[in-house]
Enzyme design. Sequence first.
Site, PDB file in Angstrom:
ATOM      1  N   CYS A   2       0.823  -1.217   0.000  1.00 32.55           N
ATOM      2  CA  CYS A   2       0.000   0.000   0.000  1.00 32.55           C
ATOM      3  C   CYS A   2       0.853   1.261   0.000  1.00 32.55           C
ATOM      4  O   CYS A   2       1.881   1.336   0.659  1.00 32.55           O
ATOM      5  CB  CYS A   2      -0.882   0.025   1.233  1.00 32.55           C
ATOM      6  SG  CYS A   2      -1.970  -1.378   1.327  1.00 32.55           S
ATOM      7  N   ARG A  27       5.438   0.190  -5.923  1.00 35.62           N
ATOM      8  CA  ARG A  27       5.342  -0.618  -4.708  1.00 35.62           C
ATOM      9  C   ARG A  27       4.448  -1.837  -4.900  1.00 35.62           C
ATOM     10  O   ARG A  27       4.507  -2.778  -4.111  1.00 35.62           O
ATOM     11  CB  ARG A  27       4.773   0.222  -3.555  1.00 35.62           C
ATOM     12  CG  ARG A  27       5.676   1.349  -3.136  1.00 35.62           C
ATOM     13  CD  ARG A  27       4.959   2.323  -2.228  1.00 35.62           C
ATOM     14  NE  ARG A  27       4.699   1.764  -0.909  1.00 35.62           N
ATOM     15  CZ  ARG A  27       5.538   1.824   0.112  1.00 35.62           C
ATOM     16  NH1 ARG A  27       6.686   2.426  -0.028  1.00 35.62           N
ATOM     17  NH2 ARG A  27       5.220   1.296   1.271  1.00 35.62           N
ATOM     18  N   TRP A  75      -2.752  -2.802  -1.738  1.00 38.13           N
ATOM     19  CA  TRP A  75      -2.306  -4.149  -2.060  1.00 38.13           C
ATOM     20  C   TRP A  75      -3.080  -5.057  -1.101  1.00 38.13           C
ATOM     21  O   TRP A  75      -2.868  -5.032   0.105  1.00 38.13           O
ATOM     22  CB  TRP A  75      -0.796  -4.259  -1.843  1.00 38.13           C
ATOM     23  CG  TRP A  75      -0.187  -5.532  -2.312  1.00 38.13           C
ATOM     24  CD1 TRP A  75       0.257  -5.816  -3.577  1.00 38.13           C
ATOM     25  CD2 TRP A  75       0.086  -6.706  -1.523  1.00 38.13           C
ATOM     26  NE1 TRP A  75       0.780  -7.085  -3.624  1.00 38.13           N
ATOM     27  CE2 TRP A  75       0.682  -7.660  -2.382  1.00 38.13           C
ATOM     28  CE3 TRP A  75      -0.116  -7.046  -0.182  1.00 38.13           C
ATOM     29  CZ2 TRP A  75       1.075  -8.914  -1.953  1.00 38.13           C
ATOM     30  CZ3 TRP A  75       0.267  -8.309   0.240  1.00 38.13           C
ATOM     31  CH2 TRP A  75       0.856  -9.225  -0.635  1.00 38.13           C
ATOM     32  N   ASN A 101      -1.701   1.853   5.600  1.00 36.83           N
ATOM     33  CA  ASN A 101      -0.772   0.826   5.123  1.00 36.83           C
ATOM     34  C   ASN A 101      -0.368   0.017   6.341  1.00 36.83           C
ATOM     35  O   ASN A 101       0.115   0.578   7.318  1.00 36.83           O
ATOM     36  CB  ASN A 101       0.452   1.500   4.472  1.00 36.83           C
ATOM     37  CG  ASN A 101       1.561   0.510   4.176  1.00 36.83           C
ATOM     38  OD1 ASN A 101       1.331  -0.689   4.069  1.00 36.83           O
ATOM     39  ND2 ASN A 101       2.775   1.010   4.034  1.00 36.83           N
ATOM     40  N   GLY A 102      -0.583  -1.295   6.291  1.00 37.98           N
ATOM     41  CA  GLY A 102      -0.246  -2.143   7.433  1.00 37.98           C
ATOM     42  C   GLY A 102      -1.368  -3.126   7.695  1.00 37.98           C
ATOM     43  O   GLY A 102      -2.235  -3.325   6.843  1.00 37.98           O
ATOM     44  N   GLU A 487      19.019 -16.576  -7.850  1.00 31.17           N
ATOM     45  CA  GLU A 487      18.574 -15.226  -8.199  1.00 31.17           C
ATOM     46  C   GLU A 487      18.081 -15.190  -9.660  1.00 31.17           C
ATOM     47  O   GLU A 487      17.055 -14.568  -9.957  1.00 31.17           O
ATOM     48  CB  GLU A 487      19.732 -14.247  -7.962  1.00 31.17           C
ATOM     49  CG  GLU A 487      19.494 -12.813  -8.333  1.00 31.17           C
ATOM     50  CD  GLU A 487      18.289 -12.158  -7.639  1.00 31.17           C
ATOM     51  OE1 GLU A 487      17.728 -12.744  -6.715  1.00 31.17           O
ATOM     52  OE2 GLU A 487      17.906 -11.063  -8.072  1.00 31.17           O
ATOM     53  N   LYS A 491      14.332 -14.125 -10.797  1.00 32.56           N
ATOM     54  CA  LYS A 491      14.051 -13.035 -11.758  1.00 32.56           C
ATOM     55  C   LYS A 491      13.080 -13.524 -12.823  1.00 32.56           C
ATOM     56  O   LYS A 491      12.136 -12.837 -13.179  1.00 32.56           O
ATOM     57  CB  LYS A 491      15.330 -12.541 -12.453  1.00 32.56           C
ATOM     58  CG  LYS A 491      16.287 -11.726 -11.657  1.00 32.56           C
ATOM     59  CD  LYS A 491      15.768 -10.402 -11.179  1.00 32.56           C
ATOM     60  CE  LYS A 491      15.033 -10.513  -9.886  1.00 32.56           C
ATOM     61  NZ  LYS A 491      15.556 -10.146  -8.660  1.00 32.56           N
ATOM     62  N   GLU A 494       9.378 -14.297 -11.308  1.00 30.75           N
ATOM     63  CA  GLU A 494       8.557 -13.203 -10.776  1.00 30.75           C
ATOM     64  C   GLU A 494       8.031 -12.264 -11.856  1.00 30.75           C
ATOM     65  O   GLU A 494       6.995 -11.648 -11.670  1.00 30.75           O
ATOM     66  CB  GLU A 494       9.296 -12.421  -9.689  1.00 30.75           C
ATOM     67  CG  GLU A 494      10.488 -11.641 -10.153  1.00 30.75           C
ATOM     68  CD  GLU A 494      11.226 -10.964  -9.009  1.00 30.75           C
ATOM     69  OE1 GLU A 494      10.614 -10.655  -7.994  1.00 30.75           O
ATOM     70  OE2 GLU A 494      12.442 -10.755  -9.164  1.00 30.75           O
ATOM     71  N   HIS A 510      20.112 -35.379  -6.850  1.00 26.58           N
ATOM     72  CA  HIS A 510      19.326 -35.860  -5.711  1.00 26.58           C
ATOM     73  C   HIS A 510      17.840 -35.596  -5.877  1.00 26.58           C
ATOM     74  O   HIS A 510      17.135 -35.443  -4.892  1.00 26.58           O
ATOM     75  CB  HIS A 510      19.874 -35.243  -4.421  1.00 26.58           C
ATOM     76  CG  HIS A 510      21.313 -35.541  -4.221  1.00 26.58           C
ATOM     77  ND1 HIS A 510      21.779 -36.763  -3.792  1.00 26.58           N
ATOM     78  CD2 HIS A 510      22.409 -34.790  -4.470  1.00 26.58           C
ATOM     79  CE1 HIS A 510      23.097 -36.745  -3.751  1.00 26.58           C
ATOM     80  NE2 HIS A 510      23.504 -35.557  -4.160  1.00 26.58           N
ATOM     81  N   LYS A 609       6.790  -4.068  -4.059  1.00 22.13           N
ATOM     82  CA  LYS A 609       8.212  -3.720  -3.977  1.00 22.13           C
ATOM     83  C   LYS A 609       8.668  -3.629  -2.528  1.00 22.13           C
ATOM     84  O   LYS A 609       9.761  -4.026  -2.179  1.00 22.13           O
ATOM     85  CB  LYS A 609       8.425  -2.371  -4.678  1.00 22.13           C
ATOM     86  CG  LYS A 609       9.868  -1.901  -4.710  1.00 22.13           C
ATOM     87  CD  LYS A 609      10.670  -2.719  -5.692  1.00 22.13           C
ATOM     88  CE  LYS A 609      12.138  -2.354  -5.681  1.00 22.13           C
ATOM     89  NZ  LYS A 609      12.940  -3.423  -6.291  1.00 22.13           N
TER      90      LYS A 609
HETATM   91  C1  F6R Z   1      12.821  -9.895  -5.943  1.00 18.51           C
HETATM   92  C2  F6R Z   1      12.617  -8.923  -4.901  1.00 18.51           C
HETATM   93  C3  F6R Z   1      12.210  -9.389  -3.558  1.00 18.51           C
HETATM   94  C4  F6R Z   1      12.929  -8.564  -2.470  1.00 18.51           C
HETATM   95  C5  F6R Z   1      12.387  -8.930  -1.090  1.00 18.51           C
HETATM   96  C6  F6R Z   1      13.124  -8.202   0.001  1.00 18.51           C
HETATM   97  O1  F6R Z   1      13.207  -9.308  -7.138  1.00 18.51           O
HETATM   98  O2  F6R Z   1      12.747  -7.742  -5.124  1.00 18.51           O
HETATM   99  O3  F6R Z   1      12.447 -10.730  -3.397  1.00 18.51           O
HETATM  100  O4  F6R Z   1      14.294  -8.805  -2.556  1.00 18.51           O
HETATM  101  O5  F6R Z   1      11.028  -8.620  -1.027  1.00 18.51           O
HETATM  102  O6  F6R Z   1      13.012  -6.831  -0.143  1.00 18.51           O
HETATM  103  P1  F6R Z   1      14.009  -5.834   0.550  1.00 18.51           P
HETATM  104  O7  F6R Z   1      15.349  -6.045  -0.047  1.00 18.51           O
HETATM  105  O8  F6R Z   1      13.455  -4.481   0.253  1.00 18.51           O
HETATM  106  O9  F6R Z   1      14.004  -6.153   2.012  1.00 18.51           O
END
Ligand code: F6R
Length: 614
Positions: A2, A27, A75, A101-102, A487, A491, A494, A510, A609
Amino acid sequence: MCGIVGYIGNREAFPILMKGLHRLEYRGYDSAGVALINSNGELGVYKAKGKVSDLETFVSDKDVTGNIGIAHTRWATHGEPCQENAHPHYSSNGRLAIIHNGIIENYMEIKKHLIECGFIFRSDTDTEVLVQLIQYVQDTENVSLVSAVQLALKQVIGAYAIAVLDKEQPEQIIAARKSSPLVIGIGDDEYFLASDAMPIVEYTKRVIYVEDDTIAVIRKGDALRILDLNNVEHNPEVKHVELSIGQLEKGGFPHFMLKEIFEQPQCIANCMKGRISQDLGEVKLSSVIDYKERLLGAHRFIILACGTSWHAGLIGKYLLESMCHVPVEVEYASEFRYRDPVITPNDVVIAISQSGETADTLAALKLAKKKGAFIYGICNAVGSSIPRETDTGSYIHVGPEIGVASTKAFTGQVTVLTLLALALAKEKGTISNVAYQKIIRELDAIPEKMQEVLKQNDAIADLSKIFTYAHNLIYLGRGYCYPVALEGALKLKEISYIHAEGYPAAEMKHGPIALIDAEMPVVVIATHNTLYEKIVSNIQEVKARKGKIIALVTKGDTVVSKLADHVIELPSTLECLDPLITTIPLQLLGYHVAVHKGKDVDQPRNLAKSVTVE
Ligand code: F6R
């Protein structure tokens, strides 16, 4: 998650609020809304499911005038994404409007009581409970809005950043915060309110980061007042934000994600600036200088993070263990916080977070702090919650990351972890001068080598077309490149919604090897390093089962290049710096697959985000 925006001043609030919501779109959200008080003292609330642009269309024939307003991107947590559940929410008497937000954890209990008292609810949200509770307190206690908010918040368990409008007091916004971010911008005879500084910097660089358990009384023409829930006045510290508008725009790139991938050479150079002296051949981190004894005395490091930051943490483990000879554990913050972890005062916890707001990481570090650990933060967002809770730390200085998929923050985190490991190892005497100097020199070359990788963008875009219709992918790596495989897979999944798994290459035998057939693309990080021969064997195992190999190799490679179906050649670097190079083609691969599939790269479905709820 949010996003909150607010404005009070002499200008028309609506355009400022909408621009602010657009700035917060990164976000992640599923509906949006706005509340305004017009010059006749009428409170208008408008909401729409979908994007901010849907809200703008919805209000095109409505009265959106007024110099005071609050707006929100939601959100969904409690209740599906729909117009009724979107914020702002009204109080039953139609006098108050709230954005939040929360999560209000005890909302059920409060709602039950309010229903018994005759309140009618129009949404499934926890937020509506809060605004009704404020009205209830106002009605029953006959107190001012400020007191009603204070009393209501004392009854609430959970996390919140809120803003409340009262149509009886059209010159005032009340805001409050506990564990969810809230920033107030101070202009000339006007105030701005937002979840982060991005919607504010266009108007003013002077901000206040609202502290937990405090409320802000924001009145046009008056000085800002910050009070706690017991009405004790606090003196807010005004900070200067360094963000520029250029950093918040796409700058000619089709997506923020691509812009941020391409920014990495410059970001890494910025991250190292002032911290590495090539002339003196040394790394200087102020946090290590200031807290030398505490950090050198660590019996163990515990790295806490989520998602991509957790992957960076895994690389941190390899770096710290090999250079500093100290045991390192890497924990998902969300698991750590609900265990009863054994922590001693000799532990140093490293909390890694791009946003600095991730609820689980914040809660986990608070737990570790309570148990006596020393807390080191590695964050990007300056002034965010996590750096404010830590004992010391290092910002990664890569600038705002707006694409939901983290890219430059990852390489920034890995760079800071490398500098930290080097600085500590030098002080401890656990690294030879030759190795120390070699890594420092090679770090200097990394931005240029990243540029070299980026030149292959078009070739990677072409290559990615073959994955557009894949349903599954496997990513394999070993040593420092095992977290890179994780990673790379993250990428892809997501943003393109293709299922992908990262594995340590040898672990494939395994179980996951059962998945391999002629339909399965396997991305292997096979650069020249001490595990090269081992990974060649792993590639043979995949080939024997007809898997399609896409290999990242070091320029000049002959062995893997012959075995693989597709090859991406990369400049050679030191093994411990490999992730800084090998991650980039995987970011580009994920990006281009998503673009070919027509996905919303910067705002993928369901993702946020800044994950400010657990
Ligand atoms: C993936 C991504 C998320 C963040 C995770 C932690 O691309 O962006 O997996 O890495 O939500 O977020 P932060 O780093 O802001 O604590």
